[in-house]
Design a protein around this motif. Sequence first.
Motif, PDB file in Angstrom:
ATOM      1  N   HIS A 113       0.618  11.891   4.053  1.00 10.58           N
ATOM      2  CA  HIS A 113      -1.101  11.541   3.832  1.00 10.58           C
ATOM      3  C   HIS A 113      -1.749  11.472   5.165  1.00 10.58           C
ATOM      4  O   HIS A 113      -0.837  11.858   6.029  1.00 10.58           O
ATOM      5  N   THR A 114      -2.761  11.777   4.742  1.00  2.79           N
ATOM      6  CA  THR A 114      -3.546  11.378   6.197  1.00  2.79           C
ATOM      7  C   THR A 114      -3.789   9.869   6.417  1.00  2.79           C
ATOM      8  O   THR A 114      -4.345   8.842   5.780  1.00  2.79           O
ATOM      9  N   LYS A 115      -4.641  10.163   7.696  1.00  4.78           N
ATOM     10  CA  LYS A 115      -5.204   8.417   7.816  1.00  4.78           C
ATOM     11  C   LYS A 115      -6.732   8.082   6.898  1.00  4.78           C
ATOM     12  O   LYS A 115      -7.081   6.933   6.113  1.00  4.78           O
ATOM     13  N   GLU A 116      -7.510   9.722   6.924  1.00  6.62           N
ATOM     14  CA  GLU A 116      -8.743   9.515   5.593  1.00  6.62           C
ATOM     15  C   GLU A 116      -8.008   8.594   4.033  1.00  6.62           C
ATOM     16  O   GLU A 116      -8.453   8.151   3.341  1.00  6.62           O
ATOM     17  N   ASP A 117      -6.961   9.200   3.217  1.00 10.82           N
ATOM     18  CA  ASP A 117      -6.155   8.619   2.858  1.00 10.82           C
ATOM     19  C   ASP A 117      -6.514   7.554   2.775  1.00 10.82           C
ATOM     20  O   ASP A 117      -5.910   6.793   1.452  1.00 10.82           O
ATOM     21  N   MET A 118      -5.074   6.714   4.013  1.00 12.46           N
ATOM     22  CA  MET A 118      -4.984   5.310   3.711  1.00 12.46           C
ATOM     23  C   MET A 118      -6.638   4.580   3.303  1.00 12.46           C
ATOM     24  O   MET A 118      -6.815   3.435   3.208  1.00 12.46           O
ATOM     25  N   PHE A 119      -7.920   5.063   4.780  1.00 13.74           N
ATOM     26  CA  PHE A 119      -8.957   4.563   4.432  1.00 13.74           C
ATOM     27  C   PHE A 119      -9.375   3.826   2.809  1.00 13.74           C
ATOM     28  O   PHE A 119      -9.746   3.647   2.287  1.00 13.74           O
TER      29      PHE A 119
ATOM     30  N   VAL B 238       1.016  -1.131  -0.113  1.00 14.83           N
ATOM     31  CA  VAL B 238       0.074   0.107  -0.108  1.00 14.83           C
ATOM     32  C   VAL B 238       1.173   1.734   0.303  1.00 14.83           C
ATOM     33  O   VAL B 238       1.223   1.551   1.191  1.00 14.83           O
ATOM     34  N   LYS B 239       0.609   2.163  -1.179  1.00 11.61           N
ATOM     35  CA  LYS B 239       1.847   3.218  -1.279  1.00 11.61           C
ATOM     36  C   LYS B 239       0.778   4.588  -1.374  1.00 11.61           C
ATOM     37  O   LYS B 239       0.214   4.852  -1.714  1.00 11.61           O
ATOM     38  N   LEU B 240       1.392   5.232  -0.065  1.00  7.05           N
ATOM     39  CA  LEU B 240       0.630   6.650  -0.329  1.00  7.05           C
ATOM     40  C   LEU B 240       1.880   7.405   0.044  1.00  7.05           C
ATOM     41  O   LEU B 240       3.027   7.120   0.140  1.00  7.05           O
ATOM     42  N   GLU B 241       1.533   9.131  -0.497  1.00  8.32           N
ATOM     43  CA  GLU B 241       2.430  10.293  -0.045  1.00  8.32           C
ATOM     44  C   GLU B 241       3.069  10.054   1.089  1.00  8.32           C
ATOM     45  O   GLU B 241       2.241   9.786   1.861  1.00  8.32           O
ATOM     46  N   LEU B 242       3.845  11.007   1.227  1.00 16.23           N
ATOM     47  CA  LEU B 242       4.520  11.009   2.658  1.00 16.23           C
ATOM     48  C   LEU B 242       3.651  12.331   3.634  1.00 16.23           C
ATOM     49  O   LEU B 242       4.078  11.566   4.378  1.00 16.23           O
TER      50      LEU B 242
ATOM     51  N   LYS C  50       8.141   6.869  -1.565  1.00 10.69           N
ATOM     52  CA  LYS C  50       6.373   7.078  -1.071  1.00 10.69           C
ATOM     53  C   LYS C  50       6.540   6.675   0.744  1.00 10.69           C
ATOM     54  O   LYS C  50       7.736   5.526   0.501  1.00 10.69           O
ATOM     55  N   TYR C  51       6.047   6.396   1.309  1.00 11.56           N
ATOM     56  CA  TYR C  51       5.838   5.134   2.479  1.00 11.56           C
ATOM     57  C   TYR C  51       4.568   4.112   1.434  1.00 11.56           C
ATOM     58  O   TYR C  51       3.854   3.956   1.220  1.00 11.56           O
ATOM     59  N   VAL C  52       5.067   3.051   2.393  1.00  9.92           N
ATOM     60  CA  VAL C  52       5.041   1.385   1.919  1.00  9.92           C
ATOM     61  C   VAL C  52       4.536   0.732   3.307  1.00  9.92           C
ATOM     62  O   VAL C  52       5.508   0.580   4.263  1.00  9.92           O
ATOM     63  N   TYR C  53       3.367   0.464   3.068  1.00  9.06           N
ATOM     64  CA  TYR C  53       1.829  -0.006   4.155  1.00  9.06           C
ATOM     65  C   TYR C  53       1.731  -1.407   4.078  1.00  9.06           C
ATOM     66  O   TYR C  53       2.056  -1.748   2.937  1.00  9.06           O
ATOM     67  N   THR C  54       1.872  -2.352   5.044  1.00  5.75           N
ATOM     68  CA  THR C  54       1.136  -3.510   5.167  1.00  5.75           C
ATOM     69  C   THR C  54       0.513  -3.535   6.053  1.00  5.75           C
ATOM     70  O   THR C  54       0.382  -3.436   7.634  1.00  5.75           O
ATOM     71  N   ILE C  55      -1.169  -3.660   5.665  1.00  7.33           N
ATOM     72  CA  ILE C  55      -2.172  -3.447   6.598  1.00  7.33           C
ATOM     73  C   ILE C  55      -2.709  -4.485   6.640  1.00  7.33           C
ATOM     74  O   ILE C  55      -3.558  -5.845   5.887  1.00  7.33           O
ATOM     75  N   ASP C  56      -3.221  -5.019   7.979  1.00 12.00           N
ATOM     76  CA  ASP C  56      -4.361  -6.054   8.519  1.00 12.00           C
ATOM     77  C   ASP C  56      -6.190  -5.554   8.704  1.00 12.00           C
ATOM     78  O   ASP C  56      -5.567  -4.822   9.119  1.00 12.00           O
ATOM     79  N   VAL C  57      -6.748  -5.812   7.796  1.00  6.30           N
ATOM     80  CA  VAL C  57      -8.057  -4.894   7.882  1.00  6.30           C
ATOM     81  C   VAL C  57      -9.204  -6.328   8.244  1.00  6.30           C
ATOM     82  O   VAL C  57      -8.830  -7.492   7.678  1.00  6.30           O
ATOM     83  N   GLU C  58      -9.738  -5.634   9.223  1.00  3.53           N
ATOM     84  CA  GLU C  58     -11.134  -6.666   9.750  1.00  3.53           C
ATOM     85  C   GLU C  58     -12.396  -6.729   8.835  1.00  3.53           C
ATOM     86  O   GLU C  58     -13.142  -5.457   9.127  1.00  3.53           O
TER      87      GLU C  58
END
Length: 533
Positions: A13-19, A7-11, A52-60
Amino acid sequence: MIRIQQVKLELNHTKEDMFKVIEKTLRVSSHEIIAVEIVKKSIDARKKSEIKYVYTIDVEVKEPSEIIKRTKNKHVSIAKKDFYQFPDPGINQMKSRPVIVGSGPAGLFCGLMLAKAGYAPILIERGESVEKRKITVDNFWDGESLNSESNVQFGEGGAGTFSDGKLNTLVKDPTGRNRKVLEIFVKAGAPEEILYINKPHIGTDILVDVVKNIRNKILEYGGDIYFDTCMKDLLIKDGKVSGVELKNHERILTDLVILAIGHSARDTFQMLSQKPLIEMTSKAFAIGVRIEHPQSLINNSQYGVKFHEILPNASYKLATTLENKRGVYSFCMCPGGYVVNASSEPKRLAVNGMSYHSRNSQNANSAIIVTVTPEDFEYQGPLAGMEYQQRLEEAAYLAGEGRIPIQLFGDFCNNKSSTTFGDFDTCIKGNWKFSDLNQIIPKTVADSLKMGIMQFEHNIKGFSKEDAILSGVESRTSSPVRIPRDTFFESKVKGLYPCGEGAGYAGGIMSAAMDGLKVAEAIAKKYKKYYNS
């Protein structure tokens, strides 16, 4: 639980961008998302213009399998988690409380797990509590005499307390020990981000409180900790541990001793080597120097000019193999850090690197080291590597007249002592003196360092600049000995459990703490809980 990778996001970015990215990737609406957990966060700086920031995210979510089928995305899968489970008690009766020698990461984590499980361990530590130790170390750096029992190497928290507090490890661990150690650190006051950032660190300033909080948990669970208490002898009877003798000749009788003594307990190594039943072997380690550069140079190299001011201070990891077959590599890199006097013995001097949590000094520093093997030592024997270290540190003490010897890289290459700095100054904790490091380091190692640093110029422009600041000697990279143990973590002496970095089974805070967990597990599997009647 669904896991989304890459999951790539701008430096900025906000929490809303991630969602929004999560919803788009999984093709779900916001009300279908029950919970979100960041598993990993790193920086992708391969393209300097598009960092960019790169994330690994777990979603329930409800019905995760159906969502995965619908998305048809190779980066989306069912999340697999490794959950740590401490073993159930064994069947053997524990006749006495176990004694843990040393309260570095291995000893502290072994003690915490045993205390929590009901085994009432006794920890003995030759140095001071971490609060008193910090005052002692600061005073030493300010010019007071060395306390050979409580210093950068000895005392509650171990050598890692006065380092960068780095928590990265190369250990592959499907048992969940790695995660468990990080969770314990967080519960003790470390930042929650260490659970997911790619290269987690705590910093010396925060580690002091974290270590104290872990100690208080050990006491709360029924353990005891004795400071200023050095083991002078290990008592053995009929091939089994029978107790420990302290410096005041007091004895603690026990049939279980965990040796978590750290890599610098040379007097203890000497004592153990004289015990016929205890096997010890000399092992390879690495020696070299600390190198300092302006942190801005490293940031610009790693990030480029566009983003370096909005990203954390950059680190690096470098390695090369030379034509002479010597490996040269960076070790314990400290962004925004300090070089520190890490001595623990009179008239011997060693250096290390340290940073606070903010990593906000002007310089980056790292050890640049070369592996040395028993073939490099003057003679063979279990303590040959230890004595090799001591000779280097004696030479460093003499060259610096008791202060940290430093030299510019250009002068190091030209075999002459430096007399002034170049474009930047040093960030050092402790007194220093311009010297010639060629007088300290064996020629084969010095030549390898020179060639290695020159080669690293290909990785980081400016790395081999003539005014890069070197300091020495970096000699405590790992233990010079190994104390063999069997698959049940015991040595040939029954009841003796070699543990952590000093015994040759770890190489940093995380691996030492995880080894402490392993030894605690082995004891728990064998013995019933201890109840003091």
